[in-house]
Structure formats: structure tokens, C-alpha cells
Motif scaffolding. Sequence first.
Motif, mmCIF file in Angstrom:
data_model
loop_
_atom_site.group_PDB
_atom_site.id
_atom_site.type_symbol
_atom_site.label_atom_id
_atom_site.label_comp_id
_atom_site.label_asym_id
_atom_site.label_seq_id
_atom_site.Cartn_x
_atom_site.Cartn_y
_atom_site.Cartn_z
ATOM 1 N N MET A 1 0.893 -1.134 -0.218
ATOM 2 C CA MET A 1 0.045 0.081 -0.080
ATOM 3 C C MET A 1 0.832 1.274 -0.062
ATOM 4 S SD MET A 1 -2.672 1.146 2.854
ATOM 5 C CE MET A 1 -4.379 1.307 2.424
ATOM 6 N N PHE A 2 0.567 2.223 -0.873
ATOM 7 C CA PHE A 2 1.627 3.333 -1.200
ATOM 8 C C PHE A 2 1.585 4.184 0.007
ATOM 9 C CE2 PHE A 2 2.114 7.839 -2.267
ATOM 10 C CZ PHE A 2 3.176 7.636 -2.885
ATOM 11 N N PHE A 3 0.378 4.527 0.749
ATOM 12 C CA PHE A 3 0.616 5.272 2.010
ATOM 13 C C PHE A 3 1.440 4.601 3.139
ATOM 14 C CE2 PHE A 3 -1.006 6.272 6.136
ATOM 15 C CZ PHE A 3 -0.933 7.634 6.241
ATOM 16 N N TRP A 4 1.262 3.246 3.160
ATOM 17 C CA TRP A 4 2.118 2.624 4.241
ATOM 18 C C TRP A 4 3.708 2.740 4.066
ATOM 19 C CZ3 TRP A 4 1.650 1.933 9.010
ATOM 20 C CH2 TRP A 4 2.225 0.959 9.884
ATOM 21 N N ASP A 5 3.965 2.374 2.738
ATOM 22 C CA ASP A 5 5.102 2.504 2.287
ATOM 23 C C ASP A 5 5.639 3.882 2.501
ATOM 24 O OD1 ASP A 5 5.177 -0.145 1.531
ATOM 25 O OD2 ASP A 5 4.988 0.291 -0.325
ATOM 26 N N GLN A 6 5.285 5.027 2.119
ATOM 27 C CA GLN A 6 5.611 6.252 2.444
ATOM 28 C C GLN A 6 5.708 6.671 3.972
ATOM 29 O OE1 GLN A 6 6.962 7.961 -0.299
ATOM 30 N NE2 GLN A 6 6.438 5.878 -1.121
ATOM 31 N N HIS A 7 4.691 6.234 4.604
ATOM 32 C CA HIS A 7 4.752 6.635 6.107
ATOM 33 C C HIS A 7 6.022 5.754 6.618
ATOM 34 C CE1 HIS A 7 4.269 4.820 10.130
ATOM 35 N NE2 HIS A 7 3.459 6.045 10.329
ATOM 36 N N LYS A 8 6.455 4.582 6.179
ATOM 37 C CA LYS A 8 7.736 4.248 6.645
ATOM 38 C C LYS A 8 8.939 4.971 6.454
ATOM 39 C CE LYS A 8 6.038 -0.684 6.822
ATOM 40 N NZ LYS A 8 6.110 -2.082 6.194
ATOM 41 N N THR A 9 8.987 5.556 5.264
ATOM 42 C CA THR A 9 10.128 6.550 4.735
ATOM 43 C C THR A 9 10.215 7.420 5.696
ATOM 44 O OG1 THR A 9 9.691 5.719 2.656
ATOM 45 C CG2 THR A 9 10.833 7.916 2.860
ATOM 46 N N ILE A 10 9.282 8.283 5.991
ATOM 47 C CA ILE A 10 8.908 9.482 7.055
ATOM 48 C C ILE A 10 9.466 8.908 8.368
ATOM 49 C CG2 ILE A 10 7.717 10.979 7.985
ATOM 50 C CD1 ILE A 10 5.740 11.071 5.400
ATOM 51 N N THR A 11 8.943 7.976 8.751
ATOM 52 C CA THR A 11 9.388 7.259 10.166
ATOM 53 C C THR A 11 10.869 7.069 10.256
ATOM 54 O OG1 THR A 11 6.983 6.281 10.593
ATOM 55 C CG2 THR A 11 8.945 5.406 11.742
ATOM 56 N N SER A 12 11.321 6.417 9.083
ATOM 57 C CA SER A 12 12.717 6.019 9.028
ATOM 58 C C SER A 12 13.553 7.294 9.032
ATOM 59 C CB SER A 12 13.056 5.034 7.769
ATOM 60 O OG SER A 12 12.236 4.065 7.911
ATOM 61 N N TYR A 13 13.227 8.294 8.399
ATOM 62 C CA TYR A 13 14.035 9.385 8.381
ATOM 63 C C TYR A 13 13.971 9.949 9.712
ATOM 64 C CZ TYR A 13 15.630 14.224 7.979
ATOM 65 O OH TYR A 13 16.151 15.351 7.885
ATOM 66 N N TYR A 14 12.771 10.180 10.469
ATOM 67 C CA TYR A 14 12.683 10.620 11.784
ATOM 68 C C TYR A 14 13.807 9.769 12.796
ATOM 69 C CZ TYR A 14 11.298 11.952 16.388
ATOM 70 O OH TYR A 14 11.146 12.613 17.738
ATOM 71 N N GLU A 15 13.697 8.476 12.674
ATOM 72 C CA GLU A 15 14.367 7.856 13.601
ATOM 73 C C GLU A 15 15.962 8.003 13.236
ATOM 74 O OE1 GLU A 15 12.586 3.811 13.044
ATOM 75 O OE2 GLU A 15 10.961 4.370 14.489
ATOM 76 N N SER A 16 16.230 8.109 12.061
ATOM 77 C CA SER A 16 17.535 8.176 11.839
ATOM 78 C C SER A 16 18.243 9.689 12.454
ATOM 79 C CB SER A 16 18.062 8.466 10.129
ATOM 80 O OG SER A 16 17.456 9.635 9.711
ATOM 81 N N LEU A 17 17.183 10.663 12.599
ATOM 82 C CA LEU A 17 17.881 11.900 13.198
ATOM 83 C C LEU A 17 17.801 11.774 14.807
ATOM 84 C CD1 LEU A 17 15.653 14.588 11.211
ATOM 85 C CD2 LEU A 17 18.177 14.164 11.249
ATOM 86 N N ALA A 18 16.666 10.808 15.395
ATOM 87 C CA ALA A 18 16.635 10.578 16.515
ATOM 88 C C ALA A 18 17.854 9.662 17.155
ATOM 89 C CB ALA A 18 15.368 9.901 17.145
ATOM 90 N N ARG A 19 18.237 8.766 16.096
ATOM 91 C CA ARG A 19 19.559 8.001 16.445
ATOM 92 C C ARG A 19 20.761 8.701 17.036
ATOM 93 N NH1 ARG A 19 19.856 5.436 11.672
ATOM 94 N NH2 ARG A 19 17.622 4.296 12.120
#
Length: 144
Positions: free
Chosen positions: A1-19
Amino acid sequence: MFFWDQHKTITSYYESLARNVCDTYDLTQMEYDILMFLHDNPQFNTAADIVKVRKSTKSHVSISLKDLETKRLVDRIQSPNNKKRIEIVLLDDAIPIIEAGKNAQKQFAKNVLNGLTEEEMHMCIQVFQKICNNADECLKRNAE
């Protein structure tokens, strides 16, 4: 599902900054998330609140809170109004972590909202809130 895949991209970027914050202060992602949650939502200051609002598992929250206590970043205190209520408070040693986290969040917002007009930003927030509300309603119906 497109929305879910894109949501994961946004979450991954946030988590990279938080990391970066987590690595600097020797925190797990969950510990970081709890500290930021407590700072941003002082009205939700119990383990049960964290589990309910963040939709986290009790065991992960419990372990993370125990580790945050050991690191002297939070303390648990008995509510003066309700002896059964244990409130979690941020300690002074958490302040630099919170500041670093706020900076990471500002960087995240600046980068992901780059090029959006004020109107587009408000529209995104409204649409996303509707999507979250819909999902929350579905979860409640499925739990019944």
C-alpha cells in the motif's frame, strides 16, 4: 500500500535523526521516545498513559522506564491525590537530551516540510489528523 510505504520512509528519516541523539546519550529508541513524549505531553505522565496514548506494549514501556530510572533521567512519584497513581517526572539530567531531541524534531520538520506553503502545511496536518482519527476509530471498533 502506497501510503504505508511512504509512512515508513518518513518514520525511518525521523528515527535516523533521533538515532544521533540516542547514540550521544546511550539511549534506546524507546527510551528517547518516552522522554520526548513526557516532555511534550506532561498531562500523560503515567506508564499506563504512555502505553495507551503511544500504543506501546506494557513490557517495552516498563523496561524502558526502569532503565531511564537507573540512568537518573526520570523518577516515579506517588500522586498526592491518588496513592495508586504513580507519576513519572523528568529529572534535570534529561534536559540536555530533551533539548537535543527538540533540535532533531525541528530539523525533521524543516526538512520534510521543505517547499510547502503555510496553507499546504495546514492542509497536511488536517488530512493526517483525519486519517489518524479514522484509524483510531477502527481500532476501537475492532477491540469491542
